[in-house]
Motif scaffolding. Structure first.
Motif, PDB file in Angstrom:
ATOM      1  N   LYS A 236      13.618   6.219   7.748  1.00  0.00           N
ATOM      2  CA  LYS A 236      14.521   7.150   7.072  1.00  0.00           C
ATOM      3  C   LYS A 236      14.043   7.432   5.640  1.00  0.00           C
ATOM      4  N   SER A 237      13.501   6.408   4.982  1.00  0.00           N
ATOM      5  CA  SER A 237      13.097   6.532   3.581  1.00  0.00           C
ATOM      6  C   SER A 237      11.754   7.222   3.404  1.00  0.00           C
ATOM      7  N   ASN A 238      10.863   7.074   4.372  1.00  0.00           N
ATOM      8  CA  ASN A 238       9.543   7.687   4.290  1.00  0.00           C
ATOM      9  C   ASN A 238       9.217   8.364   5.622  1.00  0.00           C
ATOM     10  N   PRO A 239       9.919   9.456   5.931  1.00  0.00           N
ATOM     11  CA  PRO A 239       9.737  10.094   7.243  1.00  0.00           C
ATOM     12  C   PRO A 239       8.389  10.793   7.416  1.00  0.00           C
ATOM     13  N   VAL A 240       7.684  11.077   6.334  1.00  0.00           N
ATOM     14  CA  VAL A 240       6.400  11.778   6.436  1.00  0.00           C
ATOM     15  C   VAL A 240       5.295  10.814   6.865  1.00  0.00           C
ATOM     16  N   HIS A 241       5.064   9.769   6.072  1.00  0.00           N
ATOM     17  CA  HIS A 241       3.978   8.831   6.365  1.00  0.00           C
ATOM     18  C   HIS A 241       4.438   7.600   7.142  1.00  0.00           C
ATOM     19  N   LYS A 242       5.731   7.297   7.046  1.00  0.00           N
ATOM     20  CA  LYS A 242       6.305   6.151   7.761  1.00  0.00           C
ATOM     21  C   LYS A 242       5.590   4.848   7.424  1.00  0.00           C
ATOM     22  N   LYS A 243       5.300   4.653   6.122  1.00  0.00           N
ATOM     23  CA  LYS A 243       4.621   3.431   5.724  1.00  0.00           C
ATOM     24  C   LYS A 243       5.171   2.924   4.402  1.00  0.00           C
TER      25      LYS A 243
ATOM     26  N   ALA B 216      18.686   4.442  -6.866  1.00  0.00           N
ATOM     27  CA  ALA B 216      19.874   5.301  -6.806  1.00  0.00           C
ATOM     28  C   ALA B 216      19.936   6.002  -5.445  1.00  0.00           C
ATOM     29  N   ASP B 217      19.635   5.263  -4.400  1.00  0.00           N
ATOM     30  CA  ASP B 217      19.657   5.750  -3.017  1.00  0.00           C
ATOM     31  C   ASP B 217      18.672   6.889  -2.752  1.00  0.00           C
ATOM     32  N   LYS B 218      17.664   7.029  -3.597  1.00  0.00           N
ATOM     33  CA  LYS B 218      16.625   8.045  -3.406  1.00  0.00           C
ATOM     34  C   LYS B 218      15.286   7.340  -3.236  1.00  0.00           C
ATOM     35  N   PRO B 219      14.509   7.714  -2.207  1.00  0.00           N
ATOM     36  CA  PRO B 219      13.225   7.053  -1.973  1.00  0.00           C
ATOM     37  C   PRO B 219      12.098   7.641  -2.823  1.00  0.00           C
ATOM     38  N   VAL B 220      11.256   6.740  -3.316  1.00  0.00           N
ATOM     39  CA  VAL B 220      10.011   7.112  -3.984  1.00  0.00           C
ATOM     40  C   VAL B 220       8.912   6.408  -3.196  1.00  0.00           C
ATOM     41  N   CYS B 221       7.948   7.178  -2.691  1.00  0.00           N
ATOM     42  CA  CYS B 221       6.928   6.645  -1.794  1.00  0.00           C
ATOM     43  C   CYS B 221       5.544   6.658  -2.432  1.00  0.00           C
ATOM     44  N   GLU B 222       4.680   5.822  -1.912  1.00  0.00           N
ATOM     45  CA  GLU B 222       3.278   5.690  -2.306  1.00  0.00           C
ATOM     46  C   GLU B 222       3.157   4.829  -3.565  1.00  0.00           C
ATOM     47  N   SER B 223       2.311   3.855  -3.478  1.00  0.00           N
ATOM     48  CA  SER B 223       2.139   2.842  -4.509  1.00  0.00           C
ATOM     49  C   SER B 223       1.926   3.412  -5.907  1.00  0.00           C
ATOM     50  N   ASN B 224       0.937   4.271  -6.072  1.00  0.00           N
ATOM     51  CA  ASN B 224       0.636   4.805  -7.407  1.00  0.00           C
ATOM     52  C   ASN B 224       1.770   5.660  -7.948  1.00  0.00           C
ATOM     53  N   ILE B 225       2.420   6.419  -7.077  1.00  0.00           N
ATOM     54  CA  ILE B 225       3.538   7.263  -7.504  1.00  0.00           C
ATOM     55  C   ILE B 225       4.717   6.381  -7.928  1.00  0.00           C
TER      56      ILE B 225
END
Length: 101
Positions: free
Chosen positions: A30-37, A44-53
């Protein structure tokens, strides 16, 4: 590890949720539907994905806490981002291929 290091350097309290290798939790999907990793930071209930980001997000969000993660000079910041991407794309790929990590 990078996001955890950044959060610790900024003294940001967080809850670490371990994913089981080989399976993906509903929260991850649900949090990372694009890469699923992993990693995914939920703030604040908002996902931030990818290590460097995530590291850059932590640095900007908690700028008043702890040391800065990236240099203040734009050129030096670009160089730091270059090497982080290089490590992700080249070094980590080789280590994974050799089953070192």
């Amino acid at each position: 590890m990078r996001p955890r290091i950044a959060l610790n350097l900024k003294s940001v309290p967080y809850e670490f949720l371990q994913e089981t290798f080989g399976s993906k939790s509903e929260l991850l999907l649900k949090s990372n539907p694009v890469h699923k990793k992993i990693p995914v930071l939920l703030h604040a209930d908002k996902p931030v994905c990818e290590s460097n980001i995530i590291v850059e997000y932590v640095d900007e969000t908690w700028s008043a806490s702890g040391p800065s993660m990236l240099p203040s000079n734009p050129y030096d910041r670009a160089i730091a981002r270059f090497w982080a991407t290089y490590i992700d794309e080249k070094v980590m790929l080789v280590l994974c291929y050799l089953n070192i990590i």
